[in-house]
Write an enzyme that holds these catalytic residues in place. Structure first.
Site, PDB file in Angstrom:
ATOM      1  N   ALA A  20       0.864  -1.183   0.000  1.00  0.00           N
ATOM      2  CA  ALA A  20       0.000   0.000   0.000  1.00  0.00           C
ATOM      3  C   ALA A  20       0.897   1.228   0.000  1.00  0.00           C
ATOM      4  CB  ALA A  20      -0.904  -0.011   1.230  1.00  0.00           C
ATOM      5  N   GLY A  23       2.729   7.321  -1.140  1.00  0.00           N
ATOM      6  CA  GLY A  23       3.530   8.391  -1.710  1.00  0.00           C
ATOM      7  C   GLY A  23       4.528   8.956  -0.720  1.00  0.00           C
ATOM      8  N   GLY A  24       4.541   8.431   0.502  1.00  0.00           N
ATOM      9  CA  GLY A  24       5.478   8.878   1.526  1.00  0.00           C
ATOM     10  C   GLY A  24       6.717   8.006   1.575  1.00  0.00           C
ATOM     11  N   VAL A  25       7.662   8.390   2.422  1.00  0.00           N
ATOM     12  CA  VAL A  25       8.933   7.677   2.491  1.00  0.00           C
ATOM     13  C   VAL A  25       8.771   6.284   3.087  1.00  0.00           C
ATOM     14  CG1 VAL A  25       9.517   8.706   4.729  1.00  0.00           C
ATOM     15  CG2 VAL A  25      11.337   7.846   3.243  1.00  0.00           C
ATOM     16  N   ASP A  26       7.880   6.103   4.044  1.00  0.00           N
ATOM     17  CA  ASP A  26       7.771   4.817   4.732  1.00  0.00           C
ATOM     18  C   ASP A  26       7.298   3.692   3.813  1.00  0.00           C
ATOM     19  OD1 ASP A  26       8.578   5.964   7.181  1.00  0.00           O
ATOM     20  OD2 ASP A  26       6.540   6.669   7.555  1.00  0.00           O
ATOM     21  N   LEU A  46      -4.417   4.051  -3.166  1.00  0.00           N
ATOM     22  CA  LEU A  46      -5.849   4.332  -3.171  1.00  0.00           C
ATOM     23  C   LEU A  46      -6.033   5.840  -3.235  1.00  0.00           C
ATOM     24  CD1 LEU A  46      -7.072   1.908  -0.355  1.00  0.00           C
ATOM     25  CD2 LEU A  46      -6.888   1.473  -2.811  1.00  0.00           C
ATOM     26  N   CYS A 114     -10.258   4.652   8.705  1.00  0.00           N
ATOM     27  CA  CYS A 114      -9.650   4.412   7.390  1.00  0.00           C
ATOM     28  C   CYS A 114      -8.941   3.062   7.366  1.00  0.00           C
ATOM     29  CB  CYS A 114      -8.673   5.536   7.065  1.00  0.00           C
ATOM     30  SG  CYS A 114      -7.918   5.407   5.431  1.00  0.00           S
ATOM     31  N   GLY A 138       3.508   0.671   5.411  1.00  0.00           N
ATOM     32  CA  GLY A 138       4.616   1.379   6.045  1.00  0.00           C
ATOM     33  C   GLY A 138       4.348   1.781   7.475  1.00  0.00           C
ATOM     34  N   CYS A 210      -5.778  13.537   7.024  1.00  0.00           N
ATOM     35  CA  CYS A 210      -5.207  13.823   5.709  1.00  0.00           C
ATOM     36  C   CYS A 210      -6.155  14.596   4.804  1.00  0.00           C
ATOM     37  CB  CYS A 210      -4.794  12.518   5.037  1.00  0.00           C
ATOM     38  SG  CYS A 210      -6.177  11.389   4.705  1.00  0.00           S
TER      39      CYS A 210
END
Length: 391
Positions: A20, A23-26, A46, A114, A138, A210
């Site tokens: 999943a 778009g983040g670093v994790d 998603l 979520c 992540g 978010c």
């Protein structure tokens, strides 16, 4: 039987894993680590919302810019990547209940909803349809083989502990999920991202809510539940009307700043009287509690509920994501869970989560959790509140 690093049978190349990707670093590093080990990795993002300014603000998640970042990471790693439109589902399962909860005078945690619905239910189904053996994320939490199943434990990096937001994960989901960052500190994750040449190595971490543009959750609620913006009285616990407010959505239990009245006394929001659109305020001691009552509890402990001890279970409880677990006693009687906080707590709001652990240490196991319906104040505080509410 030979098990690979994800506790799946056979070598990594025989296991397909859906990651999943937010778009983040994790999540990007998770995809990179699994790809480097030889797993058959498929990245999925998603698309949850497109909120104008929110799509490009620092800390947004799963919106326009984040999708482009995830796509670039997938290209760098040379893994297949898909974007699934879940905006309608996200609104139905997360945004609408969030607004409804605030309109009821609660303080909801949309990240739990979520994870509970869109990420760990819907995406899990998609991963299985793609023939994946596991779904990896992540999140900073550890998943460990525990008897015939898997169990969740707090991560190595306690400052990044996300177990508070994952208490509602079912046993079936836990057995399918993998969390490769559970044994890594955040600083090392960023180092790995740089080593892999990922463009998101220095990207800001995502925010809790978010989908709220500029952090103004009241704007979102006002659009969805305009009745929550109705003005009303700000009332002292002694019954005196101190002023007017512009909607209960601007207040939460325990709030001190921005109440909108000046009396020379340190005042806190004690209670939100939704039915009469009143904000009840008073001194801090009116917020103190030692007992909580819960709803929608997800129990992950070893004891079957029908065999739950008649007295209690000693646990550690966490009612805020940023605080460590503290000693508590958990009761289950006639289908109702309640918690005694041995050290007490203040500013406990309905809608918040209470998460249980087997101990208070950094490596504690997650035993489940639930949402707070109400807390039990001192007899004097409760009597004073009831007098105001019935006036």
């Amino acid at each position: 039987m030979f098990l690979n690093s994800l506790d799946l049978p056979g070598p990594p190349e025989n296991s397909r894993v859906v990651v999943a990707m937010s778009g983040g670093v994790d999540s990007s590093v998770v995809a990179g680590l699994l790809k480097r080990e030889g797993y058959d990795v498929v990245g999925i993002t998603l698309q949850l919302y497109d909120h104008g300014a929110a799509t490009h603000r620092a800390g947004a998640c799963c919106a326009g810019q984040d999708i482009e970042d995830a796509r670039r990471v997938a290209e760098t790693l040379r893994i297949p990547y898909y974007v699934l439109d879940y905006e309608s589902r996200f609104r139905e399962a997360v945004i609408d209940p969030f607004a409804e909860s605030y309109a009821r005078g609660e303080t909801p945690i949309p990240c739990v909803a979520c994870n509970q619905t869109v990420k760990f239910a819907d995406l899990l189904v998609t991963a299985r349809e793609l023939g994946a053996d596991a779904l990896a994320t992540g999140h900073y939490i550890r998943s460990v083989s525990y008897g015939t199943h898997r169990a969740l434990f707090r991560p190595l990096d306690s400052e990044r502990d996300q177990s508070y937001f994952l208490f509602a994960t079912t046993q079936e989901q836990i057995d399918y999920l993998r969390f490769p960052l559970g044994n890594l500190p955040k600083a090392r994750v960023r180092e790995i991202a740089k080593e892999m040449g990922l463009t998101v190595a220095d990207k800001h971490d995502s925010q809790d809510i978010c989908f709220v543009p500029q952090g103004k959750y009241s704007d979102v609620i006002a659009k969805l539940r305009p009745e929550a913006s109705n003005p009303g009285d700000i009332v002292h616990i002694n019954g005196q009307i101190l002023g007017q407010h512009s909607g209960i959505i601007n207040y939460t239990v325990g709030q001190r700043r921005g109440i909108g009245v000046a009396t020379g006394e340190a005042l806190y929001v004690i209670f939100l009287d939704v039915e009469n659109a009143r904000v009840i305020v008073g001194p801090r001691e009116m917020l103190e509690t030692h007992k909580l009552f819960l709803r929608d509890v997800n129990w992950l402990g070893d004891e079957r509920l029908e065999n739950f001890p008649s007295d209690c279970i000693d646990v550690a409880a966490k009612i805020r994501s940023t605080r460590p677990p503290r000693p508590a006693r958990l009761y289950y009687k006639e289908g109702i869970f309640s918690v005694d906080l041995l050290e007490g707590e203040s500013s406990v709001a309905p809608g918040q989560a209470c998460v249980f652990y087997n101990e208070s240490g950094d490596g504690a196991r997650v035993l489940g959790g639930g949402f707070i319906t109400h807390s039990e104040r001192s007899t004097d505080a409760e009597e004073r509140l009831q007098r105001v509410l019935h006036n």
